[in-house]
Design a protein around this motif. Structure first.
Motif, mmCIF file in Angstrom:
data_model
loop_
_atom_site.group_PDB
_atom_site.id
_atom_site.type_symbol
_atom_site.label_atom_id
_atom_site.label_comp_id
_atom_site.label_asym_id
_atom_site.label_seq_id
_atom_site.Cartn_x
_atom_site.Cartn_y
_atom_site.Cartn_z
ATOM 1 N N UNK A 1 0.822 -1.212 0.000
ATOM 2 C CA UNK A 1 0.000 0.000 0.000
ATOM 3 C C UNK A 1 0.858 1.265 0.000
ATOM 4 N N UNK A 2 1.943 1.269 0.789
ATOM 5 C CA UNK A 2 2.781 2.473 0.841
ATOM 6 C C UNK A 2 3.466 2.723 -0.491
ATOM 7 N N UNK A 3 3.991 1.680 -1.117
ATOM 8 C CA UNK A 3 4.648 1.858 -2.415
ATOM 9 C C UNK A 3 3.647 2.269 -3.490
ATOM 10 N N UNK A 4 2.426 1.807 -3.379
ATOM 11 C CA UNK A 4 1.396 2.208 -4.333
ATOM 12 C C UNK A 4 1.020 3.681 -4.170
ATOM 13 N N UNK A 5 0.967 4.158 -2.920
ATOM 14 C CA UNK A 5 0.371 5.459 -2.642
ATOM 15 C C UNK A 5 1.376 6.543 -2.255
ATOM 16 N N UNK A 6 2.552 6.143 -1.749
ATOM 17 C CA UNK A 6 3.520 7.135 -1.311
ATOM 18 C C UNK A 6 3.069 7.925 -0.104
ATOM 19 N N UNK A 7 2.090 7.398 0.617
ATOM 20 C CA UNK A 7 1.534 8.090 1.770
ATOM 21 C C UNK A 7 1.333 7.096 2.901
ATOM 22 N N UNK A 8 1.899 7.396 4.059
ATOM 23 C CA UNK A 8 1.728 6.520 5.211
ATOM 24 C C UNK A 8 0.276 6.519 5.666
ATOM 25 N N UNK A 9 -0.335 7.705 5.744
ATOM 26 C CA UNK A 9 -1.711 7.795 6.219
ATOM 27 C C UNK A 9 -2.661 7.033 5.305
ATOM 28 N N UNK A 10 -2.531 7.250 3.991
ATOM 29 C CA UNK A 10 -3.405 6.555 3.052
ATOM 30 C C UNK A 10 -3.144 5.057 3.062
ATOM 31 N N UNK A 11 -1.873 4.669 3.191
ATOM 32 C CA UNK A 11 -1.534 3.250 3.232
ATOM 33 C C UNK A 11 -2.131 2.583 4.468
ATOM 34 N N UNK A 12 -2.047 3.253 5.618
ATOM 35 C CA UNK A 12 -2.609 2.679 6.836
ATOM 36 C C UNK A 12 -4.113 2.499 6.718
ATOM 37 N N UNK A 13 -4.795 3.450 6.083
ATOM 38 C CA UNK A 13 -6.241 3.317 5.878
ATOM 39 C C UNK A 13 -6.556 2.114 4.996
ATOM 40 N N UNK A 14 -5.773 1.949 3.926
ATOM 41 C CA UNK A 14 -5.979 0.819 3.022
ATOM 42 C C UNK A 14 -5.725 -0.493 3.745
ATOM 43 N N UNK A 15 -4.650 -0.556 4.521
ATOM 44 C CA UNK A 15 -4.314 -1.786 5.243
ATOM 45 C C UNK A 15 -5.397 -2.136 6.255
ATOM 46 N N UNK A 16 -5.882 -1.139 6.961
ATOM 47 C CA UNK A 16 -6.936 -1.402 7.943
ATOM 48 C C UNK A 16 -8.170 -1.991 7.267
ATOM 49 N N UNK A 17 -8.573 -1.411 6.142
ATOM 50 C CA UNK A 17 -9.744 -1.916 5.432
ATOM 51 C C UNK A 17 -9.472 -3.302 4.861
ATOM 52 N N UNK A 18 -8.280 -3.520 4.318
ATOM 53 C CA UNK A 18 -7.948 -4.830 3.746
ATOM 54 C C UNK A 18 -7.972 -5.916 4.804
ATOM 55 N N UNK A 19 -7.368 -5.669 5.956
ATOM 56 C CA UNK A 19 -7.339 -6.676 7.012
ATOM 57 C C UNK A 19 -8.725 -6.906 7.609
ATOM 58 N N UNK A 20 -9.540 -5.864 7.631
ATOM 59 C CA UNK A 20 -10.919 -6.046 8.081
ATOM 60 C C UNK A 20 -11.661 -6.997 7.148
ATOM 61 N N UNK A 21 -11.424 -6.848 5.848
ATOM 62 C CA UNK A 21 -12.077 -7.740 4.886
ATOM 63 C C UNK A 21 -11.541 -9.169 5.018
ATOM 64 N N UNK A 22 -10.251 -9.296 5.274
ATOM 65 C CA UNK A 22 -9.686 -10.629 5.491
ATOM 66 C C UNK A 22 -10.318 -11.255 6.726
ATOM 67 N N UNK A 23 -10.420 -10.470 7.800
ATOM 68 C CA UNK A 23 -11.017 -10.968 9.044
ATOM 69 C C UNK A 23 -12.458 -11.419 8.812
ATOM 70 N N UNK A 24 -13.228 -10.602 8.095
ATOM 71 C CA UNK A 24 -14.634 -10.951 7.829
ATOM 72 C C UNK A 24 -14.734 -12.234 7.006
ATOM 73 N N UNK A 25 -13.829 -12.397 6.053
ATOM 74 C CA UNK A 25 -13.826 -13.609 5.232
ATOM 75 C C UNK A 25 -13.527 -14.835 6.085
#
Length: 323
Positions: free
Chosen positions: A29-53
């Motif tokens: 996510x960080x390499x895609x976005x170049x932003x720590x804040x945006x990457x952390x948001x993406x990671x949080x949402x991604x892991x939430x989806x993994x958890x739900x699955x």
């Protein structure tokens, strides 16, 4: 895509499993976005989806591949909207810096992100010129080692199309990315001399360390004093840097700490223990080829307490770095 080592049945602690997946998700996510804040948001949402699955009992052949897929697709969507915002960005845009030597409050994700060389400011800036699909394909294949078939599944395109995207992206990056032949030890030594000369106001010494076509880029985002536009040329850049440091030396408790910034030599600038700026250096063939200075406070907050650069300027009677 299968990987028995990442089977959910082999992980008794789901929270620990998600924690183990976080570093690579952040790296993508960080390499895609170049932003720590945006990457952390993406990671949080991604892991939430993994958890739900996992909670739903969905059969996942490879949690690593599944997490990479979700993270990449979310990052691609975020990158498309981020580009609209960056078109309205005030001044030059630079990635949010991370400290890859383990120092700083925001350095933990970086210590786990794979292949530190691909974190460099120079490369992340180059990646900005690629489409979200090109960026994802190049990173997944060249940095994270996924095969073209796996990458095709992740980005939702045919394998032949993915190969073409990779070739075009790689050519674009290689044409614009110089080959750095200086060793890590030489880079560290040159960086020490560079910051010493800059801090001492040694104009001649500083010029001798700069490449003829050196570039200076500042990112204040309209929220902190910075360059209106990038500068090029040894003499011009040297004068600007010494002027900056001349102003900063007037501040009480100003401190320069050498650091590894996005895998490259750099430094953090602090006043009374509060972060004011992060500089990263590109070093090519024994000379500093580029200096990238991030002073936008929004891009520094993940590293710790941030100082008010505008208040410091007022304290100095309006004197601004570069004046």
């Amino acid at each position: 895509m299968t990987d028995e080592r990442e089977s959910p049945a082999a992980a008794p602690d789901r929270e620990r499993l998600l924690a183990d997946l976080r570093p690579v998700a952040f790296g993508i996510a960080y390499r895609m976005l170049g932003s720590v804040a945006e990457a952390e948001d993406v990671v949080q949402e991604a892991l939430l989806r993994v958890h739900c699955s996992l909670e739903s009992g969905e059969r996942i052949a490879s949690l690593g591949a599944f997490t990479a897929t979700v993270t990449t697709r979310l990052a691609m969507d975020e990158l498309r909207s981020a580009r609209v915002r960056r078109e309205r960005y005030v001044g030059d845009w630079l990635p949010e810096p991370i400290l890859t030597d383990g120092s700083g409050a925001g350095s933990d994700p970086a210590r786990h992100a794979e292949t530190a060389d691909s974190l460099s400011m120079a490369l992340l800036v180059l990646l900005e010129s690629l489409s979200p699909e090109q960026r994802a394909v190049l990173l997944l294949h060249d940095v994270f080692g996924y095969g073209y078939g796996e990458v095709a599944e992740i980005v939702g395109k045919g394998e032949a199309n993915v190969r073409q995207l990779a070739v075009r992206a790689r050519r674009h990056v290689e044409e614009r990315r110089p080959r750095f032949t200086t060793t890590r030890e030489q880079q560290t030594e040159l960086a020490s001399r560079f910051f010493a000369a800059a801090q001492e106001g040694d104009l001649a010494g500083l010029e001798s360390l700069l490449a003829h076509d050196v570039e200076l880029v500042g990112d204040g985002g309209g929220k902190a004093p910075s360059l209106a536009r990038s500068q090029r040329g040894r003499s011009r850049v040297a004068h600007t840097l010494t002027n900056w440091l001349r102003v900063l030396r007037r501040l009480p408790e100003m401190e320069i700490r050498l650091a590894e910034v996005n895998g490259d030599p750099g430094a953090t600038f602090l006043v009374d223990g509060q972060l004011l700026a992060v500089w990263a250096l590109d070093i090519l063939d024994g000379r500093v080829a580029a200096v990238r200075a991030v002073v936008n406070p929004d891009k520094l907050v993940h590293l710790g307490p941030v100082g008010d650069a505008n208040a410091l300027v007022r304290q100095l009677g309006g004197a601004r770095p570069g004046d």
